[in-house]
Scaffold this active site. Structure first.
Site, PDB file in Angstrom:
ATOM      1  N   HIS A   1       0.203  -7.184   0.984  1.00  0.00           N
ATOM      2  CA  HIS A   1       1.631  -7.186   1.347  1.00  0.00           C
ATOM      3  C   HIS A   1       2.365  -8.103   0.351  1.00  0.00           C
ATOM      4  O   HIS A   1       2.248  -7.917  -0.832  1.00  0.00           O
ATOM      5  CB  HIS A   1       1.748  -7.634   2.813  1.00  0.00           C
ATOM      6  CG  HIS A   1       3.085  -7.475   3.458  1.00  0.00           C
ATOM      7  ND1 HIS A   1       4.130  -6.792   2.919  1.00  0.00           N
ATOM      8  CD2 HIS A   1       3.540  -7.964   4.655  1.00  0.00           C
ATOM      9  CE1 HIS A   1       5.173  -6.841   3.739  1.00  0.00           C
ATOM     10  NE2 HIS A   1       4.854  -7.557   4.800  1.00  0.00           N
TER      11      HIS A   1
ATOM     12  N   HIS B   1       1.819   2.354  -2.161  1.00  0.00           N
ATOM     13  CA  HIS B   1       2.663   1.985  -1.016  1.00  0.00           C
ATOM     14  C   HIS B   1       2.319   2.871   0.172  1.00  0.00           C
ATOM     15  O   HIS B   1       2.014   4.053   0.001  1.00  0.00           O
ATOM     16  CB  HIS B   1       4.160   2.146  -1.357  1.00  0.00           C
ATOM     17  CG  HIS B   1       5.049   1.356  -0.464  1.00  0.00           C
ATOM     18  ND1 HIS B   1       5.492   1.830   0.743  1.00  0.00           N
ATOM     19  CD2 HIS B   1       5.534   0.102  -0.587  1.00  0.00           C
ATOM     20  CE1 HIS B   1       6.238   0.904   1.329  1.00  0.00           C
ATOM     21  NE2 HIS B   1       6.278  -0.156   0.539  1.00  0.00           N
TER      22      HIS B   1
ATOM     23  N   ASP C   1       6.462  -5.112  -5.903  1.00  0.00           N
ATOM     24  CA  ASP C   1       5.817  -6.359  -6.331  1.00  0.00           C
ATOM     25  C   ASP C   1       5.341  -6.336  -7.777  1.00  0.00           C
ATOM     26  O   ASP C   1       4.864  -7.364  -8.268  1.00  0.00           O
ATOM     27  CB  ASP C   1       4.642  -6.669  -5.396  1.00  0.00           C
ATOM     28  CG  ASP C   1       5.150  -7.019  -4.000  1.00  0.00           C
ATOM     29  OD1 ASP C   1       4.458  -6.718  -3.022  1.00  0.00           O
ATOM     30  OD2 ASP C   1       6.268  -7.554  -3.910  1.00  0.00           O
TER      31      ASP C   1
HETATM   32  C1  SDX Z   1       4.626  -4.616  -0.106  1.00  0.00           C
HETATM   33  O1  SDX Z   1       5.154  -1.740   3.870  1.00  0.00           O
HETATM   34  C2  SDX Z   1       6.109  -2.212   3.101  1.00  0.00           C
HETATM   35  O2  SDX Z   1       7.250  -1.777   3.125  1.00  0.00           O
HETATM   36  C3  SDX Z   1       5.660  -3.373   2.193  1.00  0.00           C
HETATM   37  C4  SDX Z   1       6.662  -3.820   1.139  1.00  0.00           C
HETATM   38  C5  SDX Z   1       7.879  -4.466   1.796  1.00  0.00           C
HETATM   39  O3  SDX Z   1       8.962  -4.445   1.176  1.00  0.00           O
HETATM   40  O4  SDX Z   1       7.693  -5.134   2.871  1.00  0.00           O
HETATM   41  O5  SDX Z   1       7.069  -2.679   0.367  1.00  0.00           O
HETATM   42  C6  SDX Z   1       6.057  -4.877   0.219  1.00  0.00           C
HETATM   43  O6  SDX Z   1       3.782  -5.118   0.558  1.00  0.00           O
HETATM   44  C7  SDX Z   1       4.283  -3.659  -1.206  1.00  0.00           C
HETATM   45  C8  SDX Z   1       2.743  -3.423  -1.353  1.00  0.00           C
HETATM   46  C9  SDX Z   1       2.135  -4.610  -2.106  1.00  0.00           C
HETATM   47  N1  SDX Z   1       0.684  -4.484  -2.157  1.00  0.00           N
HETATM   48  C10 SDX Z   1       0.020  -4.198  -3.310  1.00  0.00           C
HETATM   49  O7  SDX Z   1       0.580  -3.972  -4.369  1.00  0.00           O
HETATM   50  C11 SDX Z   1      -1.500  -4.212  -3.181  1.00  0.00           C
HETATM   51  C12 SDX Z   1      -2.084  -2.967  -3.870  1.00  0.00           C
HETATM   52  N2  SDX Z   1      -1.673  -1.781  -3.116  1.00  0.00           N
HETATM   53  C13 SDX Z   1      -2.658  -1.256  -2.184  1.00  0.00           C
HETATM   54  O8  SDX Z   1      -3.466  -2.206  -1.562  1.00  0.00           O
HETATM   55  C14 SDX Z   1      -2.079  -0.173  -1.283  1.00  0.00           C
HETATM   56  O9  SDX Z   1      -1.382   0.701  -2.076  1.00  0.00           O
HETATM   57  C15 SDX Z   1      -1.227  -0.554  -0.087  1.00  0.00           C
HETATM   58  C16 SDX Z   1      -1.858  -1.587   0.767  1.00  0.00           C
HETATM   59  C17 SDX Z   1       0.106  -1.023  -0.522  1.00  0.00           C
HETATM   60  C18 SDX Z   1      -1.032   0.725   0.759  1.00  0.00           C
HETATM   61  O10 SDX Z   1      -2.286   1.121   1.136  1.00  0.00           O
HETATM   62  P1  SDX Z   1      -2.591   2.266   2.213  1.00  0.00           P
HETATM   63  O11 SDX Z   1      -1.352   2.999   2.576  1.00  0.00           O
HETATM   64  O12 SDX Z   1      -3.386   1.667   3.309  1.00  0.00           O
HETATM   65  O13 SDX Z   1      -3.484   3.270   1.371  1.00  0.00           O
HETATM   66  P2  SDX Z   1      -5.023   3.088   1.051  1.00  0.00           P
HETATM   67  O14 SDX Z   1      -5.363   1.652   0.716  1.00  0.00           O
HETATM   68  O15 SDX Z   1      -5.803   3.736   2.150  1.00  0.00           O
HETATM   69  O16 SDX Z   1      -5.155   3.922  -0.302  1.00  0.00           O
HETATM   70  C19 SDX Z   1      -5.126   5.382  -0.282  1.00  0.00           C
HETATM   71  C20 SDX Z   1      -5.823   5.803  -1.585  1.00  0.00           C
HETATM   72  C21 SDX Z   1      -7.202   5.167  -1.727  1.00  0.00           C
HETATM   73  O17 SDX Z   1      -7.987   6.017  -2.541  1.00  0.00           O
HETATM   74  P3  SDX Z   1      -9.106   6.949  -1.820  1.00  0.00           P
HETATM   75  O18 SDX Z   1     -10.015   6.006  -1.043  1.00  0.00           O
HETATM   76  O19 SDX Z   1      -8.328   7.914  -0.931  1.00  0.00           O
HETATM   77  O20 SDX Z   1      -9.826   7.633  -2.986  1.00  0.00           O
HETATM   78  O21 SDX Z   1      -5.055   5.341  -2.698  1.00  0.00           O
HETATM   79  C22 SDX Z   1      -5.824   4.391  -3.445  1.00  0.00           C
HETATM   80  C23 SDX Z   1      -6.922   3.900  -2.525  1.00  0.00           C
HETATM   81  O22 SDX Z   1      -8.038   3.465  -3.276  1.00  0.00           O
HETATM   82  N3  SDX Z   1      -4.944   3.274  -3.808  1.00  0.00           N
HETATM   83  C24 SDX Z   1      -5.006   2.622  -4.958  1.00  0.00           C
HETATM   84  C25 SDX Z   1      -4.003   1.636  -4.891  1.00  0.00           C
HETATM   85  N4  SDX Z   1      -3.376   1.735  -3.699  1.00  0.00           N
HETATM   86  C26 SDX Z   1      -3.962   2.745  -3.038  1.00  0.00           C
HETATM   87  N5  SDX Z   1      -5.815   2.768  -6.035  1.00  0.00           N
HETATM   88  C27 SDX Z   1      -5.616   1.894  -7.068  1.00  0.00           C
HETATM   89  N6  SDX Z   1      -4.677   0.930  -7.061  1.00  0.00           N
HETATM   90  C28 SDX Z   1      -3.847   0.774  -6.008  1.00  0.00           C
HETATM   91  N7  SDX Z   1      -2.918  -0.190  -5.994  1.00  0.00           N
END
Ligand code: SDX
Length: 365
Positions: free
Chosen positions: A219, A258, A315
């Site tokens: 997050h 996201h 971010d």
């Molecule tokens: C914020 O919710 C909000 O509105 C939050 C926010 C706000 O203003 O409050 O927008 C602020 O928190 C933004 C997010 C910041 N976090 C990051 O940048 C951390 C990296 N991002 C990931 O951890 C992820 O994208 C999340 C946590 C943001 C979202 O994850 P989800 O929706 O739970 O999706 P997931 O982890 O299940 O991923 C789905 C697929 C997976 O691949 P498969 O297992 O299906 O093969 O997408 C891939 C993941 O591996 N994936 C990524 C990735 N994010 C998702 N692969 C590589 N790099 C990434 N960053």
């Protein structure tokens, strides 16, 4: 049998009047106004909009801003609380601690009336910058500075942090950062503030729930992770290999992806433009070029080749901006909280106004 949705993904938990997100088309509005329009206003105007539901007129803004400025100072008890912090912690941990201390000294602590909550809101919004800046200065061996009521929210924060009044572009970008991150519907930290408010606990406790939740690297903690990632990449050529290695090792690239946006986060597009402007003003585009190469590699490898909607989120380029601003990575999430606290408060007020205890079920297995 009710289906269990892991992580409550795409579950509609409540209705809100505060913001609207279209994840497919990359649209974000606060109280019906598009983020691309809001970002050109003062942060105080956007805070007013979030708390009261409409933009202030000139007189309303002047009154609101004066109330905020008059509350920026923190008393000696809170300065003392900062001095007793462990200086190896992140600023988020210090902020959480000092907000707790603030609550002990507030006679309104357990008064959940609207007027008392507005008084507490003013203190929280106006003092977050003072607490973060004071922690940073004391941690680095300097005395904290008194807030300057002649400066905007963003300019005053940077002044209290660095000891000098920031120039125009940097001030504008700090204000825009706070606006871009002020509100985002039912993200994890906002949801946790609403859960706390739904028990009719006090506003300070709800905000402290939000602080604890925002800290996580999935997050708000992602900004710090992005800044640390950028430190590991020396050139834009290295950037390509860096991303390829992460993908090869099935590691996530911080600042990308996201839960809601399945295209570009509209905030990211604005942040990218601001990062480019700052890089050009500083005649140092290396970091920006590294970031752009990271983005292009992720888009090529994950979006185009693997059809995964992994775009830059709020971010990524904000982390680039923070590095250009010279912020320490351990300050990053607390700076995010400075902007987000207005959105958290708006949601808590909405929860209190039409409350039902938030209490889902778990299936015992
Ligand atoms: C914020 O919710 C909000 O509105 C939050 C926010 C706000 O203003 O409050 O927008 C602020 O928190 C933004 C997010 C910041 N976090 C990051 O940048 C951390 C990296 N991002 C990931 O951890 C992820 O994208 C999340 C946590 C943001 C979202 O994850 P989800 O929706 O739970 O999706 P997931 O982890 O299940 O991923 C789905 C697929 C997976 O691949 P498969 O297992 O299906 O093969 O997408 C891939 C993941 O591996 N994936 C990524 C990735 N994010 C998702 N692969 C590589 N790099 C990434 N960053």
């Amino acid at each position: 049998m009710v289906e269990i949705i892991k992580g409550l993904q795409d579950v509609i938990a409540l209705e809100t009047h505060i913001s609207y997100i279209d994840g497919e088309n990359g649209i974000l509005r606060y109280r019906g106004i598009d983020i691309n329009d809001l970002v050109n206003l003062p942060y105080d105007s956007v805070s007013y909009l979030l708390l009261k539901g409409s933009l202030p007129d000139v007189t309303e803004l002047a009154t609101f801003s004066k109330k905020l400025k008059d509350e920026r100072v923190i008393n000696e008890n809170l300065i003392q609380a900062i001095r007793t912090c462990n200086f190896n912690i992140e600023a988020m941990d210090a902020l959480r601690t000092v907000v707790s201390h603030m609550s002990h000294c507030d006679p309104d602590l357990n008064d959940n009336s609207h007027d008392a909550n507005i008084r507490k809101s003013t203190k929280l919004i106006s003092r977050f910058p003072t607490i973060v800046a004071s922690f940073s200065r004391i941690k680095n061996g300097y005395e904290p500075l008194m807030p300057d009521t002649n400066l905007s929210h963003g300019a005053n924060f940077l002044y209290m942090l660095n000891g000098e009044k920031p120039e125009k572009t940097v001030t504008e970008i700090m204000e825009k950062d706070f606006i871009l991150i002020a509100e985002h519907e039912l993200n994890a930290s906002t949801f946790s503030t609403r859960i706390t408010a739904s028990t009719l606990s006090d506003l300070y406790s709800a905000i402290i729930s939000g602080l604890g939740t925002l800290k996580g690297p999935l997050h708000g903690g992602a900004r710090m992770a992005v800044m640390n990632m950028l430190d590991e990449v020396d050139s834009s050529d290295d950037a390509e290999q860096y991303v390829m290695d992460l993908i090869e090792n099935h590691q996530k690239i911080m600042g990308f992806g996201h839960r809601v946006y399945k295209t570009y986060d509209p905030r990211s597009n604005i942040y990218k433009g601001l990062a480019k402007k700052l890089a050009e003003e500083k005649s140092d585009t290396t970091l920006y070029e590294i970031a752009e190469r990271i983005e292009n590699t992720v888009i090529r490898e994950l979006v185009e080749k693997r059809n995964k909607p992994i775009y830059p989120n709020a971010d990524f380029y904000s982390g680039v901006i923070y590095k250009y601003l010279g912020l320490h990575p351990k300050l990053a999430t607390s700076v995010f909280a400075i902007g987000r606290v207005s959105g958290w408060i708006a949601h808590c007020l909405e929860q209190y106004s039409d409350n039902k205890l938030i209490r889902p079920r778990a299936r015992s297995v």
